[in-house]
Design a protein around this motif. Structure first.
Motif, PDB file in Angstrom:
ATOM      1  N   MET A   1      13.991  -6.605   9.972  1.00 50.08           N
ATOM      2  CA  MET A   1      14.285  -5.246   9.519  1.00 50.08           C
ATOM      3  C   MET A   1      12.983  -4.429   9.512  1.00 50.08           C
ATOM      4  N   ILE A   2      13.058  -3.225  10.050  1.00 49.62           N
ATOM      5  CA  ILE A   2      11.877  -2.351  10.085  1.00 49.62           C
ATOM      6  C   ILE A   2      11.804  -1.543   8.787  1.00 49.62           C
ATOM      7  N   ILE A   3      10.622  -1.516   8.202  1.00 45.53           N
ATOM      8  CA  ILE A   3      10.419  -0.771   6.956  1.00 45.53           C
ATOM      9  C   ILE A   3       9.152   0.070   7.080  1.00 45.53           C
ATOM     10  N   GLN A   4       8.921   0.920   6.091  1.00 40.83           N
ATOM     11  CA  GLN A   4       7.647   1.634   5.998  1.00 40.83           C
ATOM     12  C   GLN A   4       6.886   1.083   4.794  1.00 40.83           C
ATOM     13  N   ARG A   5       5.566   1.030   4.912  1.00 35.75           N
ATOM     14  CA  ARG A   5       4.773   0.575   3.782  1.00 35.75           C
ATOM     15  C   ARG A   5       3.440   1.338   3.760  1.00 35.75           C
ATOM     16  N   VAL A   6       2.778   1.299   2.615  1.00 28.81           N
ATOM     17  CA  VAL A   6       1.485   1.964   2.479  1.00 28.81           C
ATOM     18  C   VAL A   6       0.428   0.909   2.189  1.00 28.81           C
ATOM     19  N   VAL A   7      -0.625   0.912   3.015  1.00 26.73           N
ATOM     20  CA  VAL A   7      -1.712  -0.060   2.848  1.00 26.73           C
ATOM     21  C   VAL A   7      -2.981   0.658   2.416  1.00 26.73           C
ATOM     22  N   LEU A   8      -3.912  -0.120   1.845  1.00 30.98           N
ATOM     23  CA  LEU A   8      -5.240   0.414   1.540  1.00 30.98           C
ATOM     24  C   LEU A   8      -6.000   0.495   2.862  1.00 30.98           C
ATOM     25  N   ASN A   9      -6.370   1.711   3.247  1.00 30.27           N
ATOM     26  CA  ASN A   9      -6.987   1.975   4.542  1.00 30.27           C
ATOM     27  C   ASN A   9      -8.510   1.907   4.466  1.00 30.27           C
ATOM     28  N   SER A  10      -9.052   2.320   3.310  1.00 32.56           N
ATOM     29  CA  SER A  10     -10.509   2.305   3.110  1.00 32.56           C
ATOM     30  C   SER A  10     -10.779   2.342   1.616  1.00 32.56           C
TER      31      SER A  10
ATOM     32  N   TRP B   1       5.153  -4.081  -7.837  1.00 32.40           N
ATOM     33  CA  TRP B   1       6.110  -3.672  -6.804  1.00 32.40           C
ATOM     34  C   TRP B   1       5.342  -3.209  -5.563  1.00 32.40           C
ATOM     35  N   PRO B   2       5.647  -3.774  -4.386  1.00 36.29           N
ATOM     36  CA  PRO B   2       4.918  -3.348  -3.184  1.00 36.29           C
ATOM     37  C   PRO B   2       5.266  -1.908  -2.793  1.00 36.29           C
ATOM     38  N   TRP B   3       4.263  -1.196  -2.290  1.00 35.08           N
ATOM     39  CA  TRP B   3       4.475   0.194  -1.869  1.00 35.08           C
ATOM     40  C   TRP B   3       5.152   0.191  -0.494  1.00 35.08           C
ATOM     41  N   GLN B   4       6.426  -0.134  -0.499  1.00 31.87           N
ATOM     42  CA  GLN B   4       7.189  -0.106   0.753  1.00 31.87           C
ATOM     43  C   GLN B   4       8.636   0.282   0.469  1.00 31.87           C
ATOM     44  N   THR B   5       9.320   0.718   1.528  1.00 30.13           N
ATOM     45  CA  THR B   5      10.667   1.285   1.346  1.00 30.13           C
ATOM     46  C   THR B   5      11.691   0.221   0.948  1.00 30.13           C
ATOM     47  N   VAL B   6      11.565  -0.955   1.542  1.00 27.88           N
ATOM     48  CA  VAL B   6      12.461  -2.084   1.234  1.00 27.88           C
ATOM     49  C   VAL B   6      11.580  -3.325   1.119  1.00 27.88           C
ATOM     50  N   ALA B   7      11.924  -4.232   0.207  1.00 29.93           N
ATOM     51  CA  ALA B   7      11.103  -5.431   0.032  1.00 29.93           C
ATOM     52  C   ALA B   7      11.975  -6.628  -0.308  1.00 29.93           C
TER      53      ALA B   7
ATOM     54  N   GLY C   1      -3.904  16.827 -11.653  1.00 27.02           N
ATOM     55  CA  GLY C   1      -2.853  17.695 -11.110  1.00 27.02           C
ATOM     56  C   GLY C   1      -1.478  17.465 -11.707  1.00 27.02           C
ATOM     57  N   ASN C   2      -1.339  16.403 -12.488  1.00 24.47           N
ATOM     58  CA  ASN C   2      -0.024  16.057 -13.052  1.00 24.47           C
ATOM     59  C   ASN C   2       0.109  16.545 -14.490  1.00 24.47           C
ATOM     60  N   ILE C   3       1.360  16.799 -14.884  1.00 28.95           N
ATOM     61  CA  ILE C   3       1.690  16.982 -16.307  1.00 28.95           C
ATOM     62  C   ILE C   3       2.670  15.846 -16.624  1.00 28.95           C
ATOM     63  N   GLY C   4       2.317  15.008 -17.600  1.00 26.75           N
ATOM     64  CA  GLY C   4       3.133  13.832 -17.869  1.00 26.75           C
ATOM     65  C   GLY C   4       2.907  12.789 -16.791  1.00 26.75           C
ATOM     66  N   LYS C   5       3.894  11.947 -16.596  1.00 31.92           N
ATOM     67  CA  LYS C   5       3.756  10.792 -15.695  1.00 31.92           C
ATOM     68  C   LYS C   5       3.868  11.201 -14.232  1.00 31.92           C
ATOM     69  N   GLN C   6       2.936  10.723 -13.412  1.00 31.41           N
ATOM     70  CA  GLN C   6       2.994  10.971 -11.964  1.00 31.41           C
ATOM     71  C   GLN C   6       3.865   9.893 -11.304  1.00 31.41           C
ATOM     72  N   ILE C   7       4.950  10.330 -10.683  1.00 26.72           N
ATOM     73  CA  ILE C   7       5.919   9.407 -10.077  1.00 26.72           C
ATOM     74  C   ILE C   7       6.116   9.794  -8.609  1.00 26.72           C
ATOM     75  N   VAL C   8       6.325   8.793  -7.768  1.00 29.08           N
ATOM     76  CA  VAL C   8       6.702   9.052  -6.385  1.00 29.08           C
ATOM     77  C   VAL C   8       8.133   8.567  -6.184  1.00 29.08           C
ATOM     78  N   SER C   9       8.990   9.488  -5.726  1.00 28.66           N
ATOM     79  CA  SER C   9      10.388   9.145  -5.452  1.00 28.66           C
ATOM     80  C   SER C   9      10.465   8.700  -3.989  1.00 28.66           C
ATOM     81  N   VAL C  10      10.855   7.435  -3.769  1.00 28.73           N
ATOM     82  CA  VAL C  10      10.820   6.861  -2.427  1.00 28.73           C
ATOM     83  C   VAL C  10      12.178   6.985  -1.737  1.00 28.73           C
ATOM     84  N   SER C  11      13.255   6.825  -2.513  1.00 26.48           N
ATOM     85  CA  SER C  11      14.608   7.002  -1.951  1.00 26.48           C
ATOM     86  C   SER C  11      15.546   7.356  -3.095  1.00 26.48           C
ATOM     87  N   LYS C  12      16.709   7.865  -2.731  1.00 26.82           N
ATOM     88  CA  LYS C  12      17.678   8.271  -3.759  1.00 26.82           C
ATOM     89  C   LYS C  12      18.652   7.134  -4.031  1.00 26.82           C
TER      90      LYS C  12
END
Length: 347
Positions: A1-10, A101-107, A336-347
């Motif tokens: 299965m193909i997924i998207q993920r975020v890696v540490l680049n530098s 939790w890994p920074w990826q769309t599906v795990a 830049g945030n007010i309260g908790k900074q959250i990233v919504s990955v999918s609905k």
């Protein structure tokens, strides 16, 4: 299965400022089938937090935090929904969370390392389990209970720095709920200060980028400061400590102003401030929420009750899309945030 993920680049370097480009979105694959005890989850929400700055270094400076590895997927607090399960206690449709939790769309994850969530506890606002009803709320309430020595009826004044952030915005409200008679916040914009007073029930708030903080603090806390919930360290904390009372208490939650510097944690105080701390017998002990996990369940239920009753107001700064997690992290580190900074990955 193909997924998207975020890696540490530098790595930004121990004294460097993190930028979105330190992270990279890439395509990857995961197995099409899962093994016994595993679950396949779709990621709903990911949390970005100041402590992650330490994980960007080769050495985190801490024995309980592992560094992220270059070209490897990053991880942190996350929430997802089970899409397939071969674990006895988890079924398709269950909502689950983990600190790693890994920074990826599906795990594909080990089901035994996941905690099942009850959405009704937070009125269906699942992302709250990453903040007010999760590790952030735990940190605020446990810090105040274990290190703040707040006593009902003792007429105590609490000051919170980083007061509009994830932890600070909760800490001020919890200080009041636990018995403080006066709560003053310190934040970096007029908008944040106004939200603290009008929405969060702080008595007053100081914009540290305007005017003289020491003077404003003296005016707003004429009886001195009894409890200081410290999220920032640095000059602001030195100013607050110099106005603290005899036998008062510092809750050492975070030192975000120092995270881009190669200094030990907690950073040492300047000699004149350390002298004040010792002379006035001010406690300043390192506080680590992981040492109190036996109290987690009861504390989370208390937080959820306050949320349901409207006694604890929750703010979130939500960014859409895994591709924007690096930018969300950079923004959070810059206030830049007010309260908790959250990233919504999918609905």
């Amino acid at each position: 299965m193909i997924i998207q993920r975020v890696v540490l680049n530098s790595r930004p370097g121990k004294n460097g400022v993190p930028v979105a480009e330190n992270f990279q979105l890439e395509e990857s694959t995961i197995a099409d089938t899962i093994q016994a005890g595993q679950v396949r989850v779709r990621t709903l929400y990911l949390s970005v937090d100041p402590y992650m700055r330490c994980r960007m270094n080769e050495d985190t400076g801490s024995d309980y935090l592992l560094p992220w590895q270059l070209s490897e997927v990053a991880d942190g607090g996350g929430i997802g929904v089970v899409e397939e399960s071969k674990h006895d206690n988890l079924a398709r449709g269950d909502f689950v969370t983990s600190f790693n939790w890994p920074w990826q769309t599906v795990a594909i994850l080990d089901g035994s390392l996941l905690q099942k969530l009850v959405p009704q506890l937070v009125n269906g606002r699942l992302s709250y389990f990453l903040g007010a009803a999760g590790i952030t709320g735990l940190t605020a309430l446990l810090g105040i209970k274990e290190k703040g020595h707040v006593t009902l009826g003792a007429n105590q004044t609490m000051v919170v720095s980083g007061a509009a952030g994830a932890c600070g915005s909760l800490a001020g409200q919890i200080g009041r709920l636990e018995g403080c008679s006066r709560v003053v916040g310190i934040a970096g914009t007029d908008e944040k200060c106004s939200i603290l007073v009008q929405e969060m029930g702080f008595d007053a708030a100081i914009n540290y980028k305007k005017g003289n903080v020491a003077e404003q603090l003296r005016e707003l806390c004429p009886g001195g400061v009894d409890v200081y919930f410290d999220n920032v360290g640095g000059d602001i904390s030195d100013t607050v400590i110099s106005q603290m009372n005899q036998n008062s208490h510092i809750i050492l939650c975070g030192q975000i102003s120092q995270y881009n510097k190669d200094v030990p944690y907690p950073p040492p105080l300047p000699p004149d401030i350390e002298k004040i701390q010792k002379e006035r017998n001010i406690t300043r002990e390192r506080f680590l929420v992981l040492n109190y996990m036996d109290k987690q369940e009861a504390i989370v239920l208390q937080l959820c009750q306050w949320i349901q009753e409207g006694k604890l107001k929750v703010r979130e700064t939500m960014v859409e899309g895994l591709a924007n997690i690096g930018a969300a992290f950079q923004s959070m580190m810059n206030g830049g945030n007010i309260g908790k900074q959250i990233v919504s990955v999918s609905k």
